[in-house]
Design a protein around this motif. Structure first.
Motif, PDB file in Angstrom:
ATOM      1  N   SER A 145       0.828  -1.214   0.000  1.00  0.00           N
ATOM      2  CA  SER A 145       0.000   0.000   0.000  1.00  0.00           C
ATOM      3  C   SER A 145       0.858   1.259   0.000  1.00  0.00           C
ATOM      4  O   SER A 145       0.496   2.271  -0.619  1.00  0.00           O
ATOM      5  CB  SER A 145      -0.928   0.002   1.215  1.00  0.00           C
ATOM      6  OG  SER A 145      -1.781  -1.117   1.206  1.00  0.00           O
ATOM      7  N   ILE A 158       0.478   4.402  -2.678  1.00  0.00           N
ATOM      8  CA  ILE A 158       0.233   5.811  -2.347  1.00  0.00           C
ATOM      9  C   ILE A 158       1.077   6.730  -3.227  1.00  0.00           C
ATOM     10  O   ILE A 158       0.641   7.827  -3.600  1.00  0.00           O
ATOM     11  CB  ILE A 158       0.510   6.064  -0.846  1.00  0.00           C
ATOM     12  CG1 ILE A 158      -0.596   5.408  -0.012  1.00  0.00           C
ATOM     13  CG2 ILE A 158       0.585   7.560  -0.533  1.00  0.00           C
ATOM     14  CD1 ILE A 158      -0.376   5.492   1.485  1.00  0.00           C
ATOM     15  N   LEU A 212      -0.694   7.774  -6.527  1.00  0.00           N
ATOM     16  CA  LEU A 212      -1.933   8.544  -6.528  1.00  0.00           C
ATOM     17  C   LEU A 212      -1.798   9.798  -7.388  1.00  0.00           C
ATOM     18  O   LEU A 212      -0.744  10.439  -7.413  1.00  0.00           O
ATOM     19  CB  LEU A 212      -2.305   8.959  -5.102  1.00  0.00           C
ATOM     20  CG  LEU A 212      -2.963   7.888  -4.220  1.00  0.00           C
ATOM     21  CD1 LEU A 212      -3.075   8.397  -2.798  1.00  0.00           C
ATOM     22  CD2 LEU A 212      -4.335   7.510  -4.755  1.00  0.00           C
ATOM     23  N   MET A 219      -6.897  17.310   1.323  1.00  0.00           N
ATOM     24  CA  MET A 219      -6.766  15.895   1.675  1.00  0.00           C
ATOM     25  C   MET A 219      -5.823  15.726   2.865  1.00  0.00           C
ATOM     26  O   MET A 219      -6.152  15.036   3.832  1.00  0.00           O
ATOM     27  CB  MET A 219      -6.234  15.094   0.486  1.00  0.00           C
ATOM     28  CG  MET A 219      -6.209  13.590   0.767  1.00  0.00           C
ATOM     29  SD  MET A 219      -5.445  12.598  -0.528  1.00  0.00           S
ATOM     30  CE  MET A 219      -3.711  12.967  -0.242  1.00  0.00           C
ATOM     31  N   THR A 225      -6.300   1.564   1.968  1.00  0.00           N
ATOM     32  CA  THR A 225      -7.295   2.132   1.048  1.00  0.00           C
ATOM     33  C   THR A 225      -6.633   3.075   0.046  1.00  0.00           C
ATOM     34  O   THR A 225      -6.824   2.957  -1.168  1.00  0.00           O
ATOM     35  CB  THR A 225      -8.386   2.891   1.824  1.00  0.00           C
ATOM     36  OG1 THR A 225      -9.023   1.997   2.730  1.00  0.00           O
ATOM     37  CG2 THR A 225      -9.423   3.464   0.871  1.00  0.00           C
ATOM     38  N   LEU A 226      -5.843   4.040   0.552  1.00  0.00           N
ATOM     39  CA  LEU A 226      -5.173   4.992  -0.337  1.00  0.00           C
ATOM     40  C   LEU A 226      -4.172   4.282  -1.242  1.00  0.00           C
ATOM     41  O   LEU A 226      -4.025   4.622  -2.424  1.00  0.00           O
ATOM     42  CB  LEU A 226      -4.464   6.069   0.491  1.00  0.00           C
ATOM     43  CG  LEU A 226      -5.375   6.995   1.305  1.00  0.00           C
ATOM     44  CD1 LEU A 226      -4.551   7.948   2.160  1.00  0.00           C
ATOM     45  CD2 LEU A 226      -6.298   7.795   0.387  1.00  0.00           C
ATOM     46  N   LEU A 242      -7.736  11.077  -7.280  1.00  0.00           N
ATOM     47  CA  LEU A 242      -8.323  11.891  -6.216  1.00  0.00           C
ATOM     48  C   LEU A 242      -8.971  13.106  -6.862  1.00  0.00           C
ATOM     49  O   LEU A 242      -8.295  13.969  -7.422  1.00  0.00           O
ATOM     50  CB  LEU A 242      -7.233  12.329  -5.222  1.00  0.00           C
ATOM     51  CG  LEU A 242      -6.638  11.191  -4.374  1.00  0.00           C
ATOM     52  CD1 LEU A 242      -5.353  11.642  -3.710  1.00  0.00           C
ATOM     53  CD2 LEU A 242      -7.629  10.721  -3.325  1.00  0.00           C
ATOM     54  N   THR A 262     -13.444  11.948  -4.210  1.00  0.00           N
ATOM     55  CA  THR A 262     -12.600  10.936  -3.575  1.00  0.00           C
ATOM     56  C   THR A 262     -11.536  11.530  -2.657  1.00  0.00           C
ATOM     57  O   THR A 262     -10.939  10.793  -1.868  1.00  0.00           O
ATOM     58  CB  THR A 262     -11.913  10.056  -4.636  1.00  0.00           C
ATOM     59  OG1 THR A 262     -11.206  10.888  -5.560  1.00  0.00           O
ATOM     60  CG2 THR A 262     -12.939   9.237  -5.398  1.00  0.00           C
ATOM     61  N   THR A 263     -11.288  12.837  -2.744  1.00  0.00           N
ATOM     62  CA  THR A 263     -10.335  13.465  -1.826  1.00  0.00           C
ATOM     63  C   THR A 263     -10.787  13.310  -0.376  1.00  0.00           C
ATOM     64  O   THR A 263      -9.973  13.336   0.549  1.00  0.00           O
ATOM     65  CB  THR A 263     -10.176  14.969  -2.166  1.00  0.00           C
ATOM     66  OG1 THR A 263      -9.701  15.072  -3.504  1.00  0.00           O
ATOM     67  CG2 THR A 263      -9.180  15.647  -1.245  1.00  0.00           C
ATOM     68  N   GLY A 295     -10.039   9.624   2.733  1.00  0.00           N
ATOM     69  CA  GLY A 295      -9.173   9.409   3.892  1.00  0.00           C
ATOM     70  C   GLY A 295      -9.841   9.806   5.192  1.00  0.00           C
ATOM     71  O   GLY A 295      -9.898   9.020   6.154  1.00  0.00           O
ATOM     72  N   SER A 338     -13.962   3.367  -3.804  1.00  0.00           N
ATOM     73  CA  SER A 338     -13.004   3.751  -2.753  1.00  0.00           C
ATOM     74  C   SER A 338     -13.585   3.524  -1.366  1.00  0.00           C
ATOM     75  O   SER A 338     -12.909   2.987  -0.475  1.00  0.00           O
ATOM     76  CB  SER A 338     -12.604   5.217  -2.922  1.00  0.00           C
ATOM     77  OG  SER A 338     -12.057   5.455  -4.195  1.00  0.00           O
TER      78      SER A 338
END
Length: 746
Positions: free
Chosen positions: A27, A31, A34, A208, A247-248, A258, A262-263, A266, A337
């Motif tokens: 993950s 990130i 992104l 974010m 998730t991110l 993002l 979707t921003t 988190g 997401s």
């Protein structure tokens, strides 16, 4: 089944920890992949006719937005008139350098007019006044303010609309502005499509990071207050952090960008995901307080809380899955997401939380030499006493609780009648930003520089009959300027009139006049009419009215047979998006609610019990919409799925209360409603506080859409929680109260 799974999780907790660490490393790489998305066309379906026209416009006519450079005199004695030759020289110098950029197709300002008419830059104010006096009033008013305090440079751009290109172009133009030797006392602001889009991108990135940090702080403070220990607080917190990172990371790996929706993921996962860990943790400590061993308490927490947690997770995910049926790509991305994030948060809560709880107790006992057992959800805490009193009140008078809920619903129905929509990206930026203030000044002083494009397709647009029809159409549009806010039009008919003074019958003459024009395609199969005015600066309802006017004008226009005429461009996309949001709102809300109801009935299969569970979600959604109407918060593309989301979240609270009520009832408890509220009420309260805290962190966002999104979801959480405390126990008491009383008498 759950008890067997619980036993496996407890026994193999160390192996599962290794798997979790591997996913975290994966993950972390995700990130770094992104990216941010600000292109309005990416928020609409590609097969939509308006989107196809938009891309046709971009591909054939090379336009990709514009930048407006607003030049204004501040209160300064050094310069008092925008017609000062030093200012015009600086503007011309800036334009010359911008024209050398590969992404600039053209620039225009009063400096260009000076060079065209005088053959050089003006040497004094009299020469400037001479040139300006030669212009028609509408042309002069479109370039220079009435009090001669401001003017604009129009920069037409041809660039790829991606994050890197946007940042590069914006920074490049800003550097050129800084290099330009404007006189002291002159303020220069880069605004328009480029400036607004860049600010949205910048705010998305900042929002974010800021909202995630603040939501994390809020959750930590709440957990510290209730758990009284920084180490014990980590038991529900660490699994949540794992869930957010995963998730991110998976969003990056799956290529989910993002955007303005979707921003928020988190902060939302932090707010919602902590609820799962809190319930598992509370049940674990409750079982430990009863004298059970570490492993037994962990198994009980997973097995018993897992039932409600699984149902809650399924219904929440069901509510969010409804977003995936939307034709709006931004809502589909948000759905994927959130479903992924909640699934990971729930999985981490069930797998990681019990292991951490055992580890925390072992650490506290061996290192800190402490053995106390905390009580958040049991009968020993002060907050449990409050919920015990609430349970007794509802047990005595369930109809009073239902009456209170009915009164609130009546007020909410009135508020719901006041709901509006607003989807324009420009309206999602704070009005006090220099770019927005400059755009507002441009609209008020120059009639506006917003653009609507009319795309015309024909066998050959050089046909004299078609050119005359275009001219007639333009004049009809300008004649209604008081209705449609248009102050300037531009087409090939204007180019022909400028050359000949009339529209010739000879197609070759027309071809000669428009050769090389940016208003016609290279194969002469398409042309455009540009309408400039103040379209985006008005209210959403006024904006809709103007776009509807243009649609009607095209329908009644008398163009030759076989000619296709349609609206295109970003302004029109905003109008199309508004219609889609209104359509999607009803569809998503209805389907999301039906899915959640079906999941609840499928799991519990008892009508009254199911109704007790789902009423909080209905009331929570209704009360939230009522609040939006009363508070003047419009539905946007971000908020289009908010009802489905609140429905998915709101059912959780009623489910936890109902599940504990039935558990106590089956065990022969004579006051199950009191015990249910006393035991899970505090956990719901802590979970709602942390969830709402995560959402309220979105209030720190600069973008208005994200700010409103957080506020509405936080209200939805509290509304659903309050409805669960009132309505669910009242319905359960009315259904089972007489049976319990009869058993007590016997």
């Amino acid at each position: 089944m759950l008890r067997k799974i619980a036993r496996v999780i407890v026994i193999y907790r160390h192996s599962l920890a290794v798997v979790t660490m591997f996913l975290l490393i994966l993950s972390a790489y995700g990130i770094t992949q992104l990216r941010f998305e600000t292109d309005l066309s990416k928020q609409l379906p590609e097969d939509l006719e308006a989107v196809k026209s938009y891309f046709t416009l971009q591909n054939e006519f090379g336009g990709s937005g514009s930048a407006l450079i607003y030049v204004k005199i501040k209160n300064n004695d050094n310069v008092v008139d925008i017609r000062d030759p030093k200012i015009i020289e600086a503007m011309y110098s800036l334009e010359q350098r911008l024209r050398e950029k590969e992404y600039v197709t053209d620039t225009f300002s009063i400096a260009d007019l000076m060079v065209q008419i005088l053959g050089r830059l003006p040497k004094n104010m009299d020469e400037v006044k001479f040139v300006l006096n030669m212009l028609p009033p509408e042309a002069r008013n479109g370039l220079i303010s009435g009090d001669y305090s401001s003017t604009i440079i129009i920069v037409n751009l041809n660039r790829e609309k991606n994050q890197k290109a946007l940042v590069r172009v914006y920074n490049d133009i800003e550097r050129e502005i800084e290099r330009t030797n404007f006189p002291q006392g002159v303020e220069v602001v880069l605004t328009g499509d480029l400036g607004i889009t860049y600010k949205i991108l910048e705010m998305l990135q900042n929002d974010m990071n800021r909202t995630m940090a603040i939501s994390g702080i809020i959750v930590v403070l709440i957990l510290l207050y209730f758990y009284k220990s920084p180490i014990r607080m980590l038991v529900p917190l660490v699994p949540l952090i794992f869930g957010v990172v995963m998730t991110l990371g998976f969003m990056g790996l799956l290529g989910i960008p993002l955007d303005i929706a979707t921003t928020t993921v988190g902060a939302m996962i932090i707010g919602m995901g902590i609820d799962y860990g809190v319930h598992v943790t509370n049940r674990y400590y409750e079982e430990r307080g009863k004298g059970k061993s570490l492993e037994e308490a962990a198994e009980e927490a997973i097995a018993e809380t897992g039932k409600a947690l699984l149902g809650a997770a399924l219904t929440t995910i069901a509510g969010f899955l409804a977003l995936s049926i939307s034709i709006l790509p931004s809502l589909k991305r948000l759905s994927v997401s959130l479903v992924m994030g909640l699934g990971l948060a729930a999985l981490n809560a069930v797998i990681v939380t019990p292991a951490l709880a055992i580890l925390e107790e072992e650490f506290r006992e061996k290192v800190m030499k402490k053995k106390e057992i905390i009580a958040i959800g049991g009968g020993k805490s002060k907050i449990s006493f409050i919920f015990s009193m609430l349970g007794k009140a509802i047990k005595r008078s369930p109809w009073t609780a239902l009456l209170i809920a009915l009164i609130i619903s009546g007020v909410s129905l009135y508020g719901a009648s006041k709901i509006t929509t607003e989807v324009r990206l420009e309206k999602m930026i704070p009005t006090d930003l220099p770019e927005i203030q400059a755009l507002s000044d441009i609209r008020s002083e120059f009639g506006g520089q917003d653009e609507v494009t009319i795309l015309i397709k024909a066998d050959d647009v050089r046909d004299p009959t078609l050119v005359r029809d275009i001219l007639r159409f333009e004049r009809e549009i300008k004649a209604d300027s008081y209705i449609n806010n248009v102050f300037e039009t531009q087409s090939i008919a204007d180019v022909v009139i400028q050359k000949y003074g009339y529209i010739p019958q000879d197609k070759e003459k027309i071809s000669e006049a428009i050769e090389g024009s940016s208003l016609v395609s290279s194969d002469y199969s398409m042309t455009i009419i540009k309408l400039k005015g103040n379209f985006m600066g008005v209210t959403q309802s006024e904006f809709n009215r103007i776009m509807e006017y243009f649609e009607r004008a095209i329908q009644r226009a008398d163009f030759p047979p076989g000619v296709k005429v349609e609206l295109a461009g970003e302004s029109y996309l905003n109008y199309v998006l508004n219609d889609l949001v209104n359509e999607e709102l009803g569809k998503i809300s209805t389907i999301g609610t039906l899915i959640v109801v079906m999941v609840v009935f499928a799991i519990f299969r008892r009508p009254t019990v199911s109704i007790a569970m789902i009423m909080p979600m209905f009331l929570g959604a209704l009360w939230t919409i009522g609040y939006m109407g009363l508070a003047g918060i419009p539905f946007s593309q971000t908020l289009a799925g908010v009802v489905s989301m609140i429905v998915g979240l709101g059912v959780d609270y009623g489910m936890h209360i109902t599940h504990r009520f039935l558990e106590e009832l089956n065990e022969g408890n004579k006051t199950p409603i009191i015990t249910a509220l006393e035991s899970v009420g505090p956990g719901i309260f802590v979970g709602a506080l942390t969830t709402a805290g995560g959402f309220l962190a979105l209030l720190s966002a600069q973008l208005t859409a994200i700010h409103d999104f957080g506020r509405v979801l936080a209200v939805g959480i509290f509304a659903s929680m309050f409805a669960a405390y009132l309505v669910t126990p009242a319905i359960l008491q009315l259904e089972f109260g007489r049976k319990i009383s009869k058993e007590v008498r016997e």
